[in-house]
Scaffold this active site. Sequence first.
Site, mmCIF file in Angstrom:
data_model
loop_
_atom_site.group_PDB
_atom_site.id
_atom_site.type_symbol
_atom_site.label_atom_id
_atom_site.label_comp_id
_atom_site.label_asym_id
_atom_site.label_seq_id
_atom_site.Cartn_x
_atom_site.Cartn_y
_atom_site.Cartn_z
ATOM 1 C CG HIS A 34 36.395 -29.053 -9.687
ATOM 2 N ND1 HIS A 34 37.596 -29.573 -9.270
ATOM 3 C CD2 HIS A 34 35.650 -30.112 -10.080
ATOM 4 C CE1 HIS A 34 37.602 -30.882 -9.446
ATOM 5 N NE2 HIS A 34 36.425 -31.248 -9.939
ATOM 6 C CD GLU B 155 14.041 -25.697 -20.161
ATOM 7 O OE1 GLU B 155 15.000 -25.083 -20.669
ATOM 8 O OE2 GLU B 155 12.896 -25.236 -20.134
ATOM 9 C CE LYS C 187 11.133 -22.922 -18.662
ATOM 10 N NZ LYS C 187 11.491 -23.013 -19.910
ATOM 11 C CB CYS D 108 6.737 -4.617 -29.667
ATOM 12 S SG CYS D 108 8.213 -3.833 -29.028
ATOM 13 C CG ASN E 116 8.362 -6.325 -33.184
ATOM 14 O OD1 ASN E 116 9.270 -6.153 -32.380
ATOM 15 N ND2 ASN E 116 8.006 -7.517 -33.618
ATOM 16 N N GLY E 117 10.883 -3.920 -33.537
ATOM 17 C CA GLY E 117 12.235 -4.097 -34.083
ATOM 18 C C GLY E 117 13.163 -3.031 -33.527
ATOM 19 C CD GLU F 15 11.797 -18.755 -18.503
ATOM 20 O OE1 GLU F 15 11.947 -17.845 -19.320
ATOM 21 O OE2 GLU F 15 11.646 -19.942 -18.849
ATOM 22 C CE LYS G 58 6.212 -19.001 -25.802
ATOM 23 N NZ LYS G 58 6.710 -19.992 -24.823
ATOM 24 N NE ARG H 133 5.226 -10.212 -31.262
ATOM 25 C CZ ARG H 133 6.094 -10.959 -31.942
ATOM 26 N NH1 ARG H 133 5.924 -12.260 -31.980
ATOM 27 N NH2 ARG H 133 7.126 -10.434 -32.552
ATOM 28 C CD1 TRP I 15 10.093 -7.337 -23.100
ATOM 29 C CD2 TRP I 15 11.729 -6.799 -24.519
ATOM 30 N NE1 TRP I 15 11.274 -7.775 -22.552
ATOM 31 C CE2 TRP I 15 12.303 -7.460 -23.399
ATOM 32 C CE3 TRP I 15 12.574 -6.373 -25.546
ATOM 33 C CZ2 TRP I 15 13.665 -7.693 -23.278
ATOM 34 C CZ3 TRP I 15 13.930 -6.599 -25.424
ATOM 35 C CH2 TRP I 15 14.463 -7.241 -24.302
HETATM 36 C C1 AGP Z 1 11.966 -20.254 -22.515
HETATM 37 O O1 AGP Z 1 11.333 -20.533 -21.268
HETATM 38 C C2 AGP Z 1 12.412 -18.854 -22.588
HETATM 39 N N1 AGP Z 1 11.283 -17.993 -22.532
HETATM 40 C C3 AGP Z 1 13.366 -18.522 -23.716
HETATM 41 O O2 AGP Z 1 14.613 -18.993 -23.302
HETATM 42 C C4 AGP Z 1 13.100 -19.145 -25.110
HETATM 43 O O3 AGP Z 1 13.281 -20.532 -25.070
HETATM 44 C C5 AGP Z 1 14.129 -18.561 -26.084
HETATM 45 O O4 AGP Z 1 13.895 -17.173 -26.178
HETATM 46 C C6 AGP Z 1 14.098 -19.202 -27.475
HETATM 47 O O5 AGP Z 1 12.853 -18.961 -28.045
HETATM 48 P P1 AGP Z 1 12.457 -19.798 -29.374
HETATM 49 O O6 AGP Z 1 12.371 -21.235 -28.967
HETATM 50 O O7 AGP Z 1 11.140 -19.229 -29.789
HETATM 51 O O8 AGP Z 1 13.539 -19.580 -30.398
#
Ligand code: AGP
Length: 594
Positions: free
Chosen positions: A494, A471, A475, A2, A100-101, A478, A589, A27, A74
């Site tokens: 397979h 990757e 992208k 958060c 936050n936590g 998500e 994020k 966040r 969050w």
């Molecule tokens: C990336 O598009 C994602 N939002 C997520 O996988 C991110 O890369 C992951 O949480 C790692 O975050 P960081 O690079 O801040 O450690």
Amino acid sequence: MCGIVGAIGNIAIAKYLLKGLQRLEYRGYDSAGIALMDKLGDIHVTKVAGKIANLIPLVDQSVEAVSGIGHTRWATHGPANTENAHPHLSASGRFAIVHNGVIDNYKELKERYLSDVEFLSDTDTEVVANLIDRFVSDNKEDELEGLRKALRLLEGSYALGIIDRKHPERLYAAKEKSPLLVGVADEGHIICSDAMAGISVTKAYLLIQDGDLAILTADDVRIENLSGEVVEREMQRFDEEDSDLDKGLYPYYMLKEIEEQPSVLRHITSLYQEGLEDLPQVLKELEKAETIYMVASGTSYHASCLAKRWFEQILNKRVEAHIASEFTYEMPVISQKPFFIFLSQSGETADSRHALVKVKAAGYPSLTITNVKGSTLAREASYSLPLLAGREVAVASTKAYIAQLAVMAYLVYALKGELPDLLKGLKQVEVAMERLLSQKEAIRDVVKENLLDTRNAFYIGRGLDYLTAMENALKLKEISYLQVESFAAGELKHGTIALIEDGTPVIAIVTQAHLAKQTRSNLEEVRARGGRSLTISSSDLALEGDTVVVDAVPMRLRPFLSVVVGQLIAYYTALEKGYNVDQPRNLAKSVTVE
Ligand code: AGP
């Protein structure tokens, strides 16, 4: 993960809290709220499910606040509704807190100390609020010791902002594992999860540490440990301008950050060539390491997998890439002379941070490469190097990934003694990337024709193309919520090819000359079963009918371009579907919980 903010002093409290929360919305954005303390000691709480935009019109701006706290959530405990939104009041109404936590032992604390309290929410945070109230009220002769006692009982992670109606002249902040900064301004003091939230008020921040309790007043900040001893903390200046954090004319931060990538490459190559404090020692450590272990999460893990391949192919160096949340609990066999590299855009990812704690406990040397200076992972590793990508706000990481590739390539080629080759190659990549970006609308057409009428899709590739497929799949899934898998092209047959139905989109990445024929053959197998095949290829390997063709740059650097195609495919798919590209559902994020 958060976002929290707080302020005390001659600052426009409500205005700062709301603007700070907007800067922290990346966040988490399930719910939001603020609590304003007026000079009579009355606390005015406003909170709501959903985004900060829902909160702003509800806040009573006539309150003459002397302090306040705010939170964007969050959800970890309890659904995203108003009852679970922060700030939480203690039952007596004396304390308001934001958190936050995750408090791991909140249930035990609730049963042991608070069985007589009636709770309004399902959150661990409300337990913390009442625990503080209980211990402070029971410790009338030394209320601060009561507060420290409550904090000492907490197990897990927290960044806390606390206001107390009996002491409207104070704002408390406490930290354990979750990020929190104390901002020092002429007019007063602030707290925030990330300097981005506060640079409109101040650029000077005290880097409080785990186990710290900060007591802020309008004129003073005192930082103690949980034994009550005063501790000194480093002051850090953050030089971004608040205006840099706006998206300007872009509809979404993600598109702005995708388009910034060529300049990020230029910035990295020029600053790394000028030299960075830890760089020489890092190169020595990499040189002497018998095995390099890369530990990361999500997109940063994908960058680690690609860097591993470069270390192996260019330096014949043994490298392992590990998912942080797996590594921490099932550490692999560690070789003699290991060296650990943590890639992390935020520098606050709990999974990665927990792994680093174990690596440090074992006495191993470590390097963090991150986009946020002063972040937890940057401070706790033996060495740190910057990504220099500029603040990345969109939840879907783009320019940070490109920056991770660029920094890792720089290290590998520097060790090889072939930096001039890399710099020349990256110059070609920048030009090719600019050209690709200038034609981005063509990718929007590809999306409209192929990805809006499906629930699933596949990315396939071999070698470096497979790693890019990983990757690109993340992208796309998500932010568009399509079920997207990446698969080693040769492995599809397979078993997983059973999922291919009429019209299933399969996007093949074909940029590696020695693997092109095989990947195209695997794509034929998909087409033979009704799949809809799309191809991202390099111009020297392109065939008639390929979907997206990118310029032919040096073979090993081609992932820099094929990943940008994947970023644009994801962006336009989410855009065409009408989703919030920057703040996709369920995500945040910086994932500061395990
Ligand atoms: C990336 O598009 C994602 N939002 C997520 O996988 C991110 O890369 C992951 O949480 C790692 O975050 P960081 O690079 O801040 O450690």
